[in-house]
Design an enzyme around this catalytic site. Structure first.
Site, PDB file in Angstrom:
ATOM      1  N   ARG A 181      11.281   3.939   4.178  1.00  0.00           N
ATOM      2  CA  ARG A 181      10.622   2.948   5.056  1.00  0.00           C
ATOM      3  C   ARG A 181      11.745   2.087   5.621  1.00  0.00           C
ATOM      4  O   ARG A 181      12.554   1.545   4.881  1.00  0.00           O
ATOM      5  CB  ARG A 181       9.646   2.112   4.226  1.00  0.00           C
ATOM      6  CG  ARG A 181       9.275   0.744   4.770  1.00  0.00           C
ATOM      7  CD  ARG A 181       8.386   0.769   5.982  1.00  0.00           C
ATOM      8  NE  ARG A 181       7.088   1.380   5.784  1.00  0.00           N
ATOM      9  CZ  ARG A 181       5.972   0.698   5.484  1.00  0.00           C
ATOM     10  NH1 ARG A 181       6.005  -0.592   5.303  1.00  0.00           N
ATOM     11  NH2 ARG A 181       4.836   1.342   5.375  1.00  0.00           N
ATOM     12  N   ARG A 206       0.800  -1.219   0.000  1.00  0.00           N
ATOM     13  CA  ARG A 206       0.000   0.000   0.000  1.00  0.00           C
ATOM     14  C   ARG A 206       0.833   1.270   0.000  1.00  0.00           C
ATOM     15  O   ARG A 206       0.667   2.143  -0.847  1.00  0.00           O
ATOM     16  CB  ARG A 206      -0.854   0.042   1.276  1.00  0.00           C
ATOM     17  CG  ARG A 206      -2.295  -0.249   1.094  1.00  0.00           C
ATOM     18  CD  ARG A 206      -2.849  -0.657   2.453  1.00  0.00           C
ATOM     19  NE  ARG A 206      -2.060  -1.799   2.915  1.00  0.00           N
ATOM     20  CZ  ARG A 206      -2.439  -3.044   2.687  1.00  0.00           C
ATOM     21  NH1 ARG A 206      -3.556  -3.301   2.084  1.00  0.00           N
ATOM     22  NH2 ARG A 206      -1.689  -4.045   3.085  1.00  0.00           N
ATOM     23  N   THR A 207       1.719   1.384   0.989  1.00  0.00           N
ATOM     24  CA  THR A 207       2.424   2.643   1.174  1.00  0.00           C
ATOM     25  C   THR A 207       3.277   2.963  -0.041  1.00  0.00           C
ATOM     26  O   THR A 207       3.269   4.075  -0.561  1.00  0.00           O
ATOM     27  CB  THR A 207       3.287   2.581   2.446  1.00  0.00           C
ATOM     28  OG1 THR A 207       2.450   2.224   3.542  1.00  0.00           O
ATOM     29  CG2 THR A 207       3.947   3.917   2.730  1.00  0.00           C
ATOM     30  N   HIS A 257       4.472   6.594  11.621  1.00  0.00           N
ATOM     31  CA  HIS A 257       4.093   6.385  10.233  1.00  0.00           C
ATOM     32  C   HIS A 257       3.164   7.553   9.914  1.00  0.00           C
ATOM     33  O   HIS A 257       1.940   7.405   9.857  1.00  0.00           O
ATOM     34  CB  HIS A 257       3.380   5.034  10.097  1.00  0.00           C
ATOM     35  CG  HIS A 257       3.153   4.602   8.677  1.00  0.00           C
ATOM     36  ND1 HIS A 257       3.420   5.408   7.590  1.00  0.00           N
ATOM     37  CD2 HIS A 257       2.666   3.441   8.170  1.00  0.00           C
ATOM     38  CE1 HIS A 257       3.112   4.757   6.472  1.00  0.00           C
ATOM     39  NE2 HIS A 257       2.643   3.562   6.801  1.00  0.00           N
ATOM     40  N   LYS A 294      24.484  -6.513  -0.400  1.00  0.00           N
ATOM     41  CA  LYS A 294      25.941  -6.674  -0.369  1.00  0.00           C
ATOM     42  C   LYS A 294      26.541  -6.047   0.884  1.00  0.00           C
ATOM     43  O   LYS A 294      27.750  -5.873   0.970  1.00  0.00           O
ATOM     44  CB  LYS A 294      26.559  -6.032  -1.613  1.00  0.00           C
ATOM     45  CG  LYS A 294      26.042  -6.612  -2.928  1.00  0.00           C
ATOM     46  CD  LYS A 294      26.652  -5.881  -4.108  1.00  0.00           C
ATOM     47  CE  LYS A 294      26.008  -6.332  -5.425  1.00  0.00           C
ATOM     48  NZ  LYS A 294      26.374  -5.437  -6.518  1.00  0.00           N
TER      49      LYS A 294
END
Lengths: 430, 311
Positions: free
Chosen positions: B111, B61-62, B139, B89
């Site tokens: 995020r 969603r985000t 959030h 890596k």
């Protein structure tokens, strides 16, 4: 050819012998020779210390020198220079090096390097258990003979009560104090800071203060059971201090230290600094009630000494997300000035009590030379300038690392001169 | 000269915002939402601006919502999922961000699983930083889209009674919503089993472990996702008991106001924190939330990247 140094005109404070007077102090061949109103120079090098405070050398019971193994963070050379510049004449080196100092050979290597490169005395602390893994006792007899002055698995708690009991018992045979990092491991799992409202707001996992106090209570009971000598490293909660206080009242052989960071800061700083990783340490900065409890402990004797828990880390270890950052702050070069300004000048403890906390008591706890200016004692002396104002500038630290939450603080009072074995190890502006 | 409606360079969380700043984002979102209903869903507001979406955690969603918002506003954007990047890596967050920044983006949308990760980038990078969820901290765009949804349906936020129910301990959505709703004058009650209620939160809002008490008379109920791992972590014994004691059932919904709204940030666990009949029921605005998510993110992009110049 003799080595003679005369400190002239200072105010001498030696709490162990209830001395607080203007006296001259003569050091000859590494020992205190004379402490009198007036001592003639007779060929000695003379340092005018009028207006300054002369006290028995400060001893840090809790230093991480990182050598061997993590010389990128600190070495015996840089760590002891930091100690000298911070007013310490001796440091006790925690064994969580790589490899862990859990055998005589490593202890000897540390002492050899210290003899070669050390600016101040280094007293190694051996591990409680092999590799500090908490499973088998390390060889205390050999380590004692090689020069260890205590045992500790610092950085890791001794999780098993049975192992802690054996350590306290076995250490008695070599007159070693067991220094425990008190932290109930399952309660502290994954924690980056103190548990409480601040951690909740920041979304960081917290370790409850009870996790420390549980282990302090356990250890005090085990010291009572065994008659062993116990020292609590970096007490950070009011409940821990209280457990020590009650133990002492029952005659248990227990002592405790507190660090300047826990005495002066709270978990609120993690929030106001917006996750600055120089606020991350273990034990974590706690709540204001805990900080007050530690100060009360300094005042009533439940807390015996102030130790730095000097824990150098590279920029790479700290310039990361808060959860990923290493625990610990450097402290050798800020501890004394912080205590002079924020504890003594602030009126919380007397200057005499501070000297006890930094010198007399640490020496007594581990039976180290020093902690006194009695004739015949080791010529380890710290000289303080109570009026010097300065700003903490991490860029000028002698330590290899800069991880301090005190950068930019303006402090009044600072070390002026550090004398080890009758020789000047460091002097302000020298 | 009046102060700009949204005076911050970044959006790191709701906590540092004032009510007027929140209002500004919501009003802007409301105005921009109309673009989404046009046949040609594109305006040139952010032409020539570059946005990097840097996602260290899985997100449907985000991430999609930010990407659509960026495209509608004509920003050039690229998304980096760490599963296919140099993070694999061993590159650090800071190195990754610094390298992306060398390509001169105007904004990084981050995020990350570490609380404070957005603050960390804001301290060390030049770009505007938008927090798209950091650990259990905040959030902010989720709280803004929830607020937009509530405001559309109820006409106001002030005075609304809102229950936030579920895993409050691990929830950044709960924290951002708590800050936002409190600042806007709503009355929030938090509900969770005591093991999933973070210590000290009672200083910010009333708490209860009885869902009936929390939802009684509520104008809105925000459900939080329960992760399966919490059960193995020992926070509660079984998903069955969780649903029985703390799940939102039709029966419990009836304790709330008749026109109650049910919100969920997704992804839902049907039959755990929320019964399917409730999730799909008439009071559920869960899909409105998703649409509003695009509008709110358009508003944030616009205010941080274009708003100052346009004004």
């Amino acid at each position: 050819m003799t080595d003679r140094l005369l400190l002239k005109g200072g105010r001498v404070i030696d709490p162990g012998r209830s001395v607080d007077a203007d006296l001259d102090l003569l050091l000859v061949d590494g020992e205190v020779a004379e402490l009198e109103t007036r001592v003639a120079a007779r060929g000695a090098e003379v340092i005018d210390v009028s207006g300054l405070v002369v006290c028995p050398g400060f001893i840090d019971l809790h230093t991480h020198l990182r050598q061997p193994g993590r010389e990128d963070k600190e070495t015996i050379a840089t760590g002891t220079r930091a100690a000298a510049a911070g007013g310490f004449t001796a440091v006790c080196a925690m064994p969580n090096t790589e490899p862990v100092n859990d055998q005589a050979g490593i202890t000897r290597a540390i002492l050899e390097a210290a003899a070669r490169e050390g600016a101040v005395r280094v007293w190694p602390i051996g591990a409680i258990t092999r590799g500090s893994k908490g499973e088998e006792l390390a060889e205390y007899g050999d380590m004692r003979e090689a020069g260890c002055v205590a045992v500790s698995d610092d950085g890791r708690p001794v999780a098993s009560a049975r192992m802690m009991r054996r350590a306290l018992e076995y250490a008695k045979g070599f007159d070693l104090t067991v220094i425990d990092h008190c932290e109930e491991p399952t309660l502290a799992q994954g924690a980056s800071m103190n548990e409480g409202a601040v951690a909740t707001m920041l979304g960081l996992r917290g370790a409850p203060g009870a996790g420390e106090a549980i282990m302090v209570e356990r250890d005090v009971l085990l010291a009572e059971l065994t008659g062993g000598k116990l020292h609590i490293a970096h007490a950070s909660t009011a409940a821990s201090v209280d457990a020590v206080r009650r133990g002492k009242a029952r005659g248990v052989r227990v002592t405790a230290e507190a660090t300047p960071q826990h005495l002066l800061l709270t978990d609120e700083l993690v929030r106001t600094s917006e996750y600055d990783t120089s606020t991350k340490m273990n034990p974590p900065l706690r709540a204001e009630e805990d900080r007050q409890g530690l100060i009360q402990g300094l005042r009533d004797g439940a807390v015996d000494c102030i130790a730095t828990d000097h824990a150098p880390h590279t920029v790479d270890d700290k310039k990361v997300e808060y959860d990923a950052a290493a625990f610990g702050v450097v402290g050798l070069e800020t501890a004394v000035a912080l205590c002079l300004d924020r504890l003594v000048a602030a009126g919380l403890i007397s200057l005499g009590r501070l000297i006890e906390l930094l010198s007399t008591r640490p020496a007594a706890i581990l039976g180290l030379p020093g902690g006194t200016l009695a004739p015949g004692a080791a010529a380890d002396v710290t000289v303080l300038d109570l009026s010097r104002r300065h700003k903490v500038d991490p860029a000028r630290f002698h330590s290899k690392s800069r991880n301090t939450p005190f950068g930019g603080w303006t402090l009044k009072g600072a070390p002026a001169l550090t004398i080890v074995g009758g020789r000047v190890a460091w002097g302000h502006g020298r | 000269m009046t102060a700009p409606a949204y005076p911050h360079r970044h959006l790191l969380g709701i906590e540092p915002l004032e009510a007027s700043h929140i209002q500004a984002v919501l009003d802007t979102a409301e105005a921009l939402r109309e673009v989404l209903d046009r046949p040609i869903k594109k305006v040139p507001a952010l032409r020539g601006k570059t946005v990097v979406n840097l996602f260290y955690e899985a997100s449907t969603r985000t991430r999609a919502s930010f990407e659509i918002a960026e495209k509608v506003l004509s920003a050039d954007s690229l998304s980096i999922a760490t599963s296919t990047s140099s993070v694999q890596k061993g590159e650090t967050l800071l190195d990754t961000a610094k390298n992306l920044e060398a390509m001169n983006p105007d904004m990084i949308v981050l995020r990350h699983s570490a609380s404070g990760a957005a603050h960390f980038l804001a301290r060390h990078c030049r770009s505007a930083i938008v927090n798209a969820g950091d650990g259990a901290h905040e959030h902010p765009t989720q709280a803004l889209l929830d607020a937009l949804t509530l405001r559309q349906r109820k006409g106001r936020l002030e005075g609304l009674r809102v229950a936030i129910v579920g895993d409050v301990l691990h929830s950044r959505v709960a924290r951002s919503n708590l800050w936002l709703l409190t600042k806007m004058g709503a009355k929030v009650t938090l509900c969770a089993p005591p093991t999933l209620m973070p210590p000290g939160i009672e200083t910010l809002a009333p708490t209860t472990s009885r869902i009936e008490e929390a939802v009684e008379g509520a104008d809105a109920i925000m459900m939080l996702r329960i992760q399966q791992e919490r059960m193995t972590g020992g926070y509660f014994p079984t998903l069955r008991e969780y649903h029985a004691r703390f799940g939102l059932t039709e029966e419990r919904v009836r304790l709330a106001k008749k026109d109650v709204l049910i919100l969920h940030p997704g992804p839902m666990n049907r039959g755990v924190e929320i019964a399917s009949e409730v999730a799909d029921g008439p009071y559920s605005v869960i899909l409105d939330q998703v649409t509003n998510g695009v509008a709110v993110r358009m508003a944030v992009l616009y205010l941080l990247l274009g708003g100052a110049e346009a004004a």
